[in-house]
Write an enzyme that holds these catalytic residues in place. Structure first.
Site, mmCIF file in Angstrom:
data_model
loop_
_atom_site.group_PDB
_atom_site.id
_atom_site.type_symbol
_atom_site.label_atom_id
_atom_site.label_comp_id
_atom_site.label_asym_id
_atom_site.label_seq_id
_atom_site.Cartn_x
_atom_site.Cartn_y
_atom_site.Cartn_z
ATOM 1 N N ASP A 185 0.725 -0.960 0.111
ATOM 2 C CA ASP A 185 -0.502 0.039 0.196
ATOM 3 C C ASP A 185 1.229 1.374 0.031
ATOM 4 O O ASP A 185 2.129 1.195 -0.075
ATOM 5 C CB ASP A 185 -0.600 0.150 1.235
ATOM 6 C CG ASP A 185 0.010 0.232 2.632
ATOM 7 O OD1 ASP A 185 0.605 0.006 2.907
ATOM 8 O OD2 ASP A 185 -0.527 1.070 3.355
ATOM 9 N N GLU A 202 0.124 -1.268 5.960
ATOM 10 C CA GLU A 202 1.263 -0.502 6.701
ATOM 11 C C GLU A 202 1.357 0.509 6.718
ATOM 12 O O GLU A 202 1.456 1.370 7.565
ATOM 13 C CB GLU A 202 2.710 -0.642 5.690
ATOM 14 C CG GLU A 202 3.941 -0.817 6.803
ATOM 15 C CD GLU A 202 5.006 0.661 6.411
ATOM 16 O OE1 GLU A 202 5.583 0.704 7.633
ATOM 17 O OE2 GLU A 202 4.180 1.438 5.768
HETATM 18 ZN ZN ZN Z 1 6.876 2.268 4.077
#
Ligand code: ZN
Length: 373
Positions: A78, A139
């Site tokens: 992401d 993340e």
């Molecule tokens: Zn990163």
């Protein structure tokens, strides 16, 4: 070592493939295809279902022909917004966005380096260990992919997360654990002018508690901060509810826990003293990265850096990364610098020379693990 044209082409292809937190489906499909073309078996865990995302964490495995220790490489799929429709431009050996979006070198640099490093090892028939690849979702904004990763599918006990904005050759050896807290003090409303003595002002309770609390820099490896505070409805009303949010961090989890215990105790005692009610929500976010000299994962990464003709440097960070979660789960993990700059900004950029170096470093890690008996 690596194919310079190909790693640049892969980087361009990845950054121009739309992705966002919980919207990693498109880039995951592309990465799956590339890994399968190299001979990996690819599966997805159910982390996406747990957090309401399009797809789970990608877990890929390729059996090796040398070395006994599996090598685990990780990056995240992401990116922060605005990360759709990225149009990368190259000027003087540096890749930028066109200024209307981020570049997403965080973390397409890591993804490209892992793909290119492994492809190079395969093409050049280099001895290689069993390789496990984890490309996480979500993340950004809380490490929710690695928090929900199915660790039972992994064999490796050492991992390299390729996701730090520090220069190539630097290794993140220290990153604090984190606990987030919300304290909501419920006092009692009353008219501030007519009968203030009938009320319990939640802000006064908070002020009394905070005055007794250790906050800020607790010691050289521990901090605590209240970063959000809100409450009140009118200037003439005794403030009934007051809420504050913050976090405690430490390189040593026990020290963080002691700090949280201290804050909880002060809040409880002070609320009781004023006759206010305390509603608290205290959540452990993740453990720390705290790799000491001599740690084997760190030694191997250092040896790999020397293989590409550089001297390793060691850095600490105040933020959290997927490496924190691996360490929390008993997998020694260090975050490797990949030389991107200004991540999350419209002025984010990636020097091509650093992109090539981190690709070489992945090859060196493969060689290092293959050399282990
Ligand atoms: Zn990163």
């Amino acid at each position: 070592m690596i194919n310079k044209e190909r790693i640049l082409a892969t980087f361009m292809e990845l950054v121009t493939t739309d992705s966002a937190t919980k919207q990693e489906g498109k880039i995951a499909a592309l990465l799956q295809q590339k890994l399968e073309a190299m001979g990996f078996t690819v599966e997805f865990d159910d982390a996406g279902k747990k957090i309401g995302g399009e797809v789970g964490n990608l877990i890929a495995k390729l059996p090796g022909n040398a070395g006994k220790k599996p090598l685990l490489l990780c990056s995240h799929m992401d990116r922060v917004t605005p990360g759709f429709g990225i149009k990368p431009v190259i000027r003087d050996g540096v890749i930028y966005s066109d200024g209307s979006t981020i570049l997403a070198s965080d973390d397409c640099t890591g993804l490209s380096a892992i793909l290119e490093g492994i492809q190079t090892a395969i093409e050049q028939n280099l001895p290689r260990p069993d390789i496990e690849v984890v490309f996480t979702i979500a993340e950004e904004g809380g490490l929710n992919g690695s928090k929900n990763l199915d660790y039972s599918r992994l064999k490796a006990t050492e991992a390299y997360v390729i996701d730090s904005s520090t220069p190539v050759g630097s290794l993140i050896t220290k990153a604090p654990a984190q606990t987030k807290f919300t304290y909501r003090i419920v006092g009692k409303a009353a008219h501030g002018g007519v009968a203030p003595e009938k009320g319990i002002n939640a802000l006064y309770v908070a002020a009394a508690a905070i005055s007794k609390m250790k906050l800020g820099r607790i010691d050289h490896e521990t901090t605590a901060n209240i970063g959000l505070a809100s409450g009140g409805t009118a200037t003439n009303a005794v403030l009934e509810t007051f809420e504050m949010k913050g976090d405690a961090r430490s390189l040593v989890v026990e020290k963080m826990n002691a700090q949280v215990e201290h804050m909880n105790q002060v809040m409880e005692e002070t609320c009781a003293q004023f006759g206010a009610r305390l509603e608290k929500d205290v959540q452990f976010s993740y453990g720390s990265v705290n790799l000491q000299p001599g740690n084997e994962a760190l030694e191997r990464a250092s040896a790999a850096v020397r293989r590409i003709g550089m001297e390793p440097t060691y850095a600490a960070t105040g933020g959290g990364a997927d490496a924190n979660l691996f360490n929390t789960k008993g997998i020694a993990a260090t975050d490797l610098g990949c030389g991107y700059n200004n991540p999350h900004g419209l002025d984010e950029y990636q020097p091509i020379s650093e992109l090539e170096k981190i690709g070489d470093l992945v090859v060196a890690l493969i060689e290092e693990y293959a050399s282990l008996g």
